[in-house]
Design an enzyme around this catalytic site. Structure first.
Site, PDB file in Angstrom:
ATOM      1  N   ASP A 138     -11.488   2.946   4.798  1.00  0.00           N
ATOM      2  CA  ASP A 138     -11.933   1.568   4.574  1.00  0.00           C
ATOM      3  C   ASP A 138     -13.439   1.394   4.744  1.00  0.00           C
ATOM      4  O   ASP A 138     -13.977   0.327   4.467  1.00  0.00           O
ATOM      5  CB  ASP A 138     -11.231   0.642   5.578  1.00  0.00           C
ATOM      6  CG  ASP A 138     -10.018  -0.034   4.966  1.00  0.00           C
ATOM      7  OD1 ASP A 138     -10.019  -0.243   3.746  1.00  0.00           O
ATOM      8  OD2 ASP A 138      -9.092  -0.358   5.731  1.00  0.00           O
TER       9      ASP A 138
ATOM     10  N   GLN B 140      -4.703  -1.529   9.763  1.00  0.00           N
ATOM     11  CA  GLN B 140      -4.664  -2.866   9.157  1.00  0.00           C
ATOM     12  C   GLN B 140      -5.230  -3.891  10.150  1.00  0.00           C
ATOM     13  O   GLN B 140      -4.780  -4.000  11.282  1.00  0.00           O
ATOM     14  CB  GLN B 140      -3.208  -3.206   8.787  1.00  0.00           C
ATOM     15  CG  GLN B 140      -3.028  -4.483   8.001  1.00  0.00           C
ATOM     16  CD  GLN B 140      -3.579  -4.402   6.576  1.00  0.00           C
ATOM     17  OE1 GLN B 140      -3.418  -3.398   5.887  1.00  0.00           O
ATOM     18  NE2 GLN B 140      -4.239  -5.455   6.142  1.00  0.00           N
TER      19      GLN B 140
ATOM     20  N   LYS C  47       0.841  -1.205   0.000  1.00  0.00           N
ATOM     21  CA  LYS C  47       0.000   0.000   0.000  1.00  0.00           C
ATOM     22  C   LYS C  47       0.873   1.252   0.000  1.00  0.00           C
ATOM     23  O   LYS C  47       0.628   2.216  -0.723  1.00  0.00           O
ATOM     24  CB  LYS C  47      -0.943  -0.032   1.212  1.00  0.00           C
ATOM     25  CG  LYS C  47      -2.042  -1.079   1.042  1.00  0.00           C
ATOM     26  CD  LYS C  47      -2.820  -1.381   2.298  1.00  0.00           C
ATOM     27  CE  LYS C  47      -3.845  -2.485   2.029  1.00  0.00           C
ATOM     28  NZ  LYS C  47      -4.549  -2.936   3.237  1.00  0.00           N
TER      29      LYS C  47
END
Ligand code: NAD
Length: 280
Positions: free
Chosen positions: A117, A94, A50
């Site tokens: 997200d 994460q 990422k």
């Protein structure tokens, strides 16, 4: 029948090129902060990819690799700092987090307009009511692959295997929002094949190699394999590729299918969060 392979890598490259061109025109760059807690090897690989992708497209990034013993309080303190940062427009924590930290507590602390997200309760609620503000990256990537390949969703029978909050449930919501008739299967589903054989669109997000084989697939179906499994150092999905190729009309490979799209969607979501915050 031999399936057409859906090339997620190529689609992701196109999306990233478009974003790179758009970011190049911006004076102040969009900023993404990625937070990793602990030593999960797969998570380490994902956050590194990422970050690298941010560099590629000109997005500013900050990567926080925190030790396993980080307390919830310390993590919340960092989130608070990132919420206030003017350079950061998108925050990614994460998952999974170590067991001693409540994911729920952490996700709800992320400022709603920086929730890249879409895992916060507000964005989950928005998606469930048909409002797609911040859509989780992997599910968004699944839908984009269908769109880019001209695969119609409205009126189709869609079966999603897996009901996690990060993949299965949001994929089901997105398909429902697009007027598919959606069935969600999971670990307690009996006679899985009876459901999958009726699927025009089959999305598999479980984490079990060869869970789905050609005999379970309707002739001419579209099969999206989200699973990532490592066997003898090799990446494979949840679908038995060889036998599925003979039944499906469209099939995503692993690697090179949904994975690259997840990263492309993260960058796209970062740019969207930036625009929202900057009022553009
Ligand atoms: P998860 O473990 O949270 O959920 C797995 C789901 O599978 C559960 O809902 C469970 O009910 C269901 N399940 C388990 N065994 C089953 C069975 N025998 N039959 C039917 N359903 C069964 O996993 P997740 O986070 O949703 O991830 C699923 C897979 O997708 C994993 O392999 C993960 O690595 C992969 N993944 C890939 C990407 C990507 O970018 N390609 C992103 C996220 C996750």
């Amino acid at each position: 029948m031999t399936a057409t392979i859906i090339d997620g890598k190529k689609a992701a490259e196109r999306i990233k090129a478009r974003i790179k061109a758009e970011v190049a025109m911006l004076k102040a760059k969009p900023g993404l902060a990625a937070v990793l807690v602990g030593e999960n090897p797969a998570s380490k690989v994902y956050v590194d990819i990422k970050r690298k992708t941010c560099d590629e497209v000109g997005v500013y990034s900050e990567l926080y690799k925190l030790p396993e013993e980080t307390t919830e309080k310390e993590l919340l303190h960092l989130i608070d700092k990132l919420n206030k940062s003017e350079r950061i427009h998108a925050i990614l924590v994460q998952l999974p987090l170590p067991k001693h930290i409540s994911e729920e507590n952490v996700l709800k602390e992320i400022a709603i307009d920086k929730d890249v997200d879409g895992f916060s309760m507000i964005n989950v609620g928005r998606l469930a009511s048909g409002e797609e503000t911040a859509v989780p990256c992997t599910p968004k990537g699944v839908i984009r692959l269908l769109e880019e390949n001209g695969i119609e969703v409205a009126g189709k029978n869609a079966v999603v295997i897996g009901r996690s909050n990060i993949v299965g449930k949001p994929v089901a919501m997105l398909l429902l929002n697009r007027n598919a008739t959606v069935t969600v299967c999971h670990s307690k589903t009996r006679q899985l094949g009876e459901y999958t054989k009726g699927a025009d669109i089959l999305v598999v997000a479980v984490g079990k190699p060869k869970l789905v084989n050609g005999d379970m697939i309707k002739e001419g179906a579209t099969v999206i394999d989200v699973g990532i499994n490592r066997i003898d150092g090799k990446l494979v999905g949840d679908v038995d590729f060889e036998s599925a190729m003979k039944k499906a009309a469209y099939l995503t490979p692993v690697p090179g299918g949904v994975g690259p799209m997840t990263v492309a969607m993260l960058i796209e979501n970062t740019l969207e969060r930036y625009k929202e915050i900057m009022g553009k």
